[in-house]
Design a protein around this motif. Structure first.
Motif, short mmCIF file in Angstrom:
data_model
loop_
_atom_site.label_atom_id
_atom_site.label_comp_id
_atom_site.label_asym_id
_atom_site.label_seq_id
_atom_site.Cartn_x
_atom_site.Cartn_y
_atom_site.Cartn_z
N GLN A 68 14.43 -5.45 -25.03
CA GLN A 68 14.85 -4.15 -24.55
C GLN A 68 15.40 -4.35 -23.14
N ASP A 69 16.45 -3.67 -22.84
CA ASP A 69 16.98 -3.66 -21.49
C ASP A 69 17.09 -2.22 -21.04
N ALA A 80 10.40 -7.12 -23.02
CA ALA A 80 10.09 -7.50 -24.40
C ALA A 80 9.10 -6.46 -24.86
N GLU A 81 9.47 -5.69 -25.88
CA GLU A 81 8.60 -4.63 -26.36
C GLU A 81 7.74 -5.12 -27.51
N LEU A 82 6.45 -5.04 -27.34
CA LEU A 82 5.49 -5.45 -28.36
C LEU A 82 5.45 -4.39 -29.45
N LYS A 83 5.49 -4.83 -30.71
CA LYS A 83 5.47 -3.90 -31.84
C LYS A 83 4.58 -4.44 -32.95
N ARG A 84 3.96 -3.52 -33.67
CA ARG A 84 3.23 -3.76 -34.91
C ARG A 84 2.11 -4.79 -34.81
N MET A 85 1.40 -4.77 -33.68
CA MET A 85 0.19 -5.59 -33.59
C MET A 85 -0.83 -5.01 -34.56
N ALA A 111 11.96 -17.04 -24.25
CA ALA A 111 13.25 -16.43 -24.53
C ALA A 111 13.88 -15.80 -23.28
N GLY A 112 13.20 -15.89 -22.15
CA GLY A 112 13.76 -15.38 -20.90
C GLY A 112 13.40 -13.95 -20.56
N ARG A 113 12.53 -13.35 -21.35
CA ARG A 113 12.08 -11.99 -21.04
C ARG A 113 11.14 -12.04 -19.84
N VAL A 114 11.14 -11.01 -19.02
CA VAL A 114 10.35 -11.05 -17.78
C VAL A 114 9.14 -10.12 -17.78
N ARG A 115 9.10 -9.18 -18.73
CA ARG A 115 7.99 -8.23 -18.77
C ARG A 115 7.72 -7.85 -20.22
N MET A 116 6.44 -7.89 -20.61
CA MET A 116 6.05 -7.42 -21.93
C MET A 116 5.58 -5.98 -21.76
N VAL A 117 6.08 -5.09 -22.61
CA VAL A 117 5.70 -3.68 -22.55
C VAL A 117 5.23 -3.25 -23.94
#
Length: 158
Positions: A68-69, A80-85, A111-117
């Motif tokens: 996501q940007d 990086a949006e966490l989904k379906r845990m 993959a170069g993402r800087v924040r997990m949301v």
């Protein structure tokens, strides 16, 4: 636990997604998560979808992230949006979700993402406890449920 990269529309992913949707409905009474997800959201390098299998090759846990940007739903560049845990009920409390979360964070970082949301809700106290104990902190609400009172959003620098 054997963690494998699979397409979001893989039959095992569909099966476990149906289970998590049923659980969301039980907890919230709203038919499940209405967030629109496309299988292409989880194709490397822009995302990934993982399934954990037990020693009998049974799918027991899932999770994914998608890039996501900055957008009008409140995301920021590099998210990086966490989904379906999800972990099947009979195997909860054994650390599978924590291991899946660590694998997803590692992949998103690579993959170069800087924040997990992530977005979860008040009817999922176990999820809130997992994320809080894993270094996630409340953040500005984002995504489909950002205007819902029961929504809780968290973020962690990668």
């Amino acid at each position: 636990m054997n963690i494998r990269l699979v397409p979001f529309d893989h039959p095992d992913a569909v099966k476990l997604n149906d289970e998590v949707q049923a659980e969301y409905h039980e907890r919230y009474g709203d038919g499940g998560d209405a967030t629109v997800l496309d299988p292409s959201d989880f194709r490397p390098p822009n995302g990934v979808y993982l399934i954990a299998y037990d020693e009998s090759d049974r799918p027991v846990a899932t999770g994914g992230w998608r890039s996501q940007d900055k957008n009008d739903e409140g995301n920021e560049n590099g998210d990086a949006e966490l989904k379906r845990m999800y972990v099947i009920r009979e195997l909860r409390g054994r650390g599978l979700a924590r291991r899946m979360l660590a694998a997803l964070e590692e992949d998103a970082r690579a993959a170069g993402r800087v924040r997990m949301v992530l977005e979860t809700g008040t009817e999922q106290p176990e999820a809130i406890a997992l994320y809080s104990s894993s270094g996630y902190e409340p953040c500005t609400k984002f995504g489909y449920y950002r205007f819902h009172e029961s929504s809780r959003c968290f973020a962690k620098p990668l």
